[in-house]
Design a protein around this motif. Structure first.
Motif, PDB file in Angstrom:
ATOM      1  N   ALA A  10     -31.505  86.743   3.162  1.00 54.10           N
ATOM      2  CA  ALA A  10     -30.218  86.881   3.497  1.00 54.10           C
ATOM      3  C   ALA A  10     -29.687  85.179   3.685  1.00 54.10           C
ATOM      4  O   ALA A  10     -28.538  84.790   3.437  1.00 54.10           O
ATOM      5  CB  ALA A  10     -29.903  87.504   4.810  1.00 54.10           C
ATOM      6  N   THR A  11     -30.585  84.358   4.380  1.00 48.29           N
ATOM      7  CA  THR A  11     -30.338  82.998   4.658  1.00 48.29           C
ATOM      8  C   THR A  11     -30.955  82.104   3.631  1.00 48.29           C
ATOM      9  O   THR A  11     -32.147  82.062   3.699  1.00 48.29           O
ATOM     10  CB  THR A  11     -30.620  82.699   6.274  1.00 48.29           C
ATOM     11  N   VAL A  12     -30.559  81.152   3.098  1.00 50.25           N
ATOM     12  CA  VAL A  12     -30.931  80.133   2.298  1.00 50.25           C
ATOM     13  C   VAL A  12     -31.688  78.989   3.169  1.00 50.25           C
ATOM     14  O   VAL A  12     -30.971  78.238   3.995  1.00 50.25           O
ATOM     15  CB  VAL A  12     -30.264  79.391   1.129  1.00 50.25           C
ATOM     16  N   LYS A  39     -20.827  82.780  -9.036  1.00 59.96           N
ATOM     17  CA  LYS A  39     -21.862  82.880  -8.234  1.00 59.96           C
ATOM     18  C   LYS A  39     -21.226  82.857  -6.681  1.00 59.96           C
ATOM     19  O   LYS A  39     -20.526  81.934  -6.524  1.00 59.96           O
ATOM     20  CB  LYS A  39     -22.975  82.082  -8.301  1.00 59.96           C
ATOM     21  N   ALA A  40     -21.493  83.772  -6.013  1.00 64.58           N
ATOM     22  CA  ALA A  40     -21.149  84.150  -4.613  1.00 64.58           C
ATOM     23  C   ALA A  40     -21.614  83.038  -3.563  1.00 64.58           C
ATOM     24  O   ALA A  40     -22.996  82.583  -3.815  1.00 64.58           O
ATOM     25  CB  ALA A  40     -21.397  85.441  -4.079  1.00 64.58           C
ATOM     26  N   LYS A  41     -21.174  82.465  -2.646  1.00 65.02           N
ATOM     27  CA  LYS A  41     -21.461  81.555  -1.412  1.00 65.02           C
ATOM     28  C   LYS A  41     -22.450  82.203  -0.631  1.00 65.02           C
ATOM     29  O   LYS A  41     -22.317  83.711  -0.462  1.00 65.02           O
ATOM     30  CB  LYS A  41     -20.575  81.001  -0.734  1.00 65.02           C
ATOM     31  N   ARG A  42     -23.574  81.491  -0.089  1.00 65.60           N
ATOM     32  CA  ARG A  42     -24.901  82.283   0.424  1.00 65.60           C
ATOM     33  C   ARG A  42     -24.562  81.563   1.923  1.00 65.60           C
ATOM     34  O   ARG A  42     -24.091  80.616   1.822  1.00 65.60           O
ATOM     35  CB  ARG A  42     -26.187  81.913  -0.113  1.00 65.60           C
ATOM     36  N   THR A  49     -24.836  71.985   4.299  1.00 66.71           N
ATOM     37  CA  THR A  49     -25.451  72.375   3.112  1.00 66.71           C
ATOM     38  C   THR A  49     -24.614  73.527   2.719  1.00 66.71           C
ATOM     39  O   THR A  49     -23.835  74.067   3.472  1.00 66.71           O
ATOM     40  CB  THR A  49     -26.634  72.662   3.492  1.00 66.71           C
ATOM     41  N   GLY A  50     -24.810  74.015   1.590  1.00 64.36           N
ATOM     42  CA  GLY A  50     -24.325  75.265   0.811  1.00 64.36           C
ATOM     43  C   GLY A  50     -25.123  75.742  -0.259  1.00 64.36           C
ATOM     44  O   GLY A  50     -25.909  75.012  -0.816  1.00 64.36           O
ATOM     45  N   ALA A  51     -24.878  77.012  -0.541  1.00 67.90           N
ATOM     46  CA  ALA A  51     -25.837  77.606  -1.573  1.00 67.90           C
ATOM     47  C   ALA A  51     -24.937  78.713  -2.302  1.00 67.90           C
ATOM     48  O   ALA A  51     -24.061  79.301  -1.657  1.00 67.90           O
ATOM     49  CB  ALA A  51     -27.001  78.130  -1.055  1.00 67.90           C
ATOM     50  N   PRO A  55     -30.523  85.329  -7.318  1.00 70.52           N
ATOM     51  CA  PRO A  55     -31.201  84.332  -6.732  1.00 70.52           C
ATOM     52  C   PRO A  55     -30.370  82.883  -6.737  1.00 70.52           C
ATOM     53  O   PRO A  55     -29.620  82.635  -7.562  1.00 70.52           O
ATOM     54  CB  PRO A  55     -32.240  83.873  -7.327  1.00 70.52           C
ATOM     55  N   THR A  56     -30.762  82.036  -5.758  1.00 73.99           N
ATOM     56  CA  THR A  56     -29.834  80.858  -5.645  1.00 73.99           C
ATOM     57  C   THR A  56     -29.831  80.057  -6.957  1.00 73.99           C
ATOM     58  O   THR A  56     -30.809  79.477  -7.472  1.00 73.99           O
ATOM     59  CB  THR A  56     -30.275  80.017  -4.453  1.00 73.99           C
ATOM     60  N   SER A  57     -28.551  79.519  -7.291  1.00 71.33           N
ATOM     61  CA  SER A  57     -28.272  79.046  -8.522  1.00 71.33           C
ATOM     62  C   SER A  57     -27.931  77.427  -8.319  1.00 71.33           C
ATOM     63  O   SER A  57     -28.087  76.496  -9.070  1.00 71.33           O
ATOM     64  CB  SER A  57     -27.280  79.391  -9.469  1.00 71.33           C
TER      65      SER A  57
END
Length: 136
Positions: A10-12, A39-42, A49-51, A55-57
């Motif tokens: 859930a959290t990067v 791709k949706a923001k996480r 920070t941002g992701a 999976p994280t791209s």
């Protein structure tokens, strides 16, 4: 620093940059888009920070030391200059050039377009003060 471009939690987990508490980073972070190249923001676990993507791209960190000179290629996208580090391709690292503090974006080019990501981030990144531009 090595940032992993995977995981479905859930959290990067991403480390904050040394100057992540810089007010200029806050100006960028509050303006980050909800999606990048589809791709949706996480949710991330560190300041400035941002992701995006599962999976994280795409990973983003603000608060790095400004780059004064580099042998890396420099490109300009939507009035933002970026240094391009392709040493870990297909994972590309883009670092703002001439902005203080600096910001980095790491893109998994097998999942998203680096050009699209940088273009979509430009409206937010332009809130970092610019001190230099790329030269040929």
């Amino acid at each position: 620093i090595t940032l992993l471009l995977s995981g479905c939690s859930a959290t990067v987990n991403i480390d904050a940059a040394p100057d992540a508490n810089n007010p200029a980073c806050a100006e960028v972070i509050v303006r980050l888009p909800d999606t990048l190249d589809g791709k949706a923001k996480r949710i991330t676990g560190a300041q400035a920070t941002g992701a995006w993507g599962t999976p994280t791209s795409v990973l983003l960190r603000c608060g790095l030391d400004s780059t004064e000179a580099s042998t890396l290629p420099c490109i300009t996208t939507s009035d933002v200059d970026w240094l391009v580090d392709d040493s870990k391709a297909p994972s590309f690292r883009f670092i703002t050039f001439g902005r203080k503090p600096a910001l980095e974006v790491i893109v998994d080019s097998e999942k998203v377009s680096g050009a699209a990501v940088l273009d979509e981030l430009s409206a937010s990144v332009q809130f970092l003060p610019s001190e230099k531009t790329c030269t040929s």
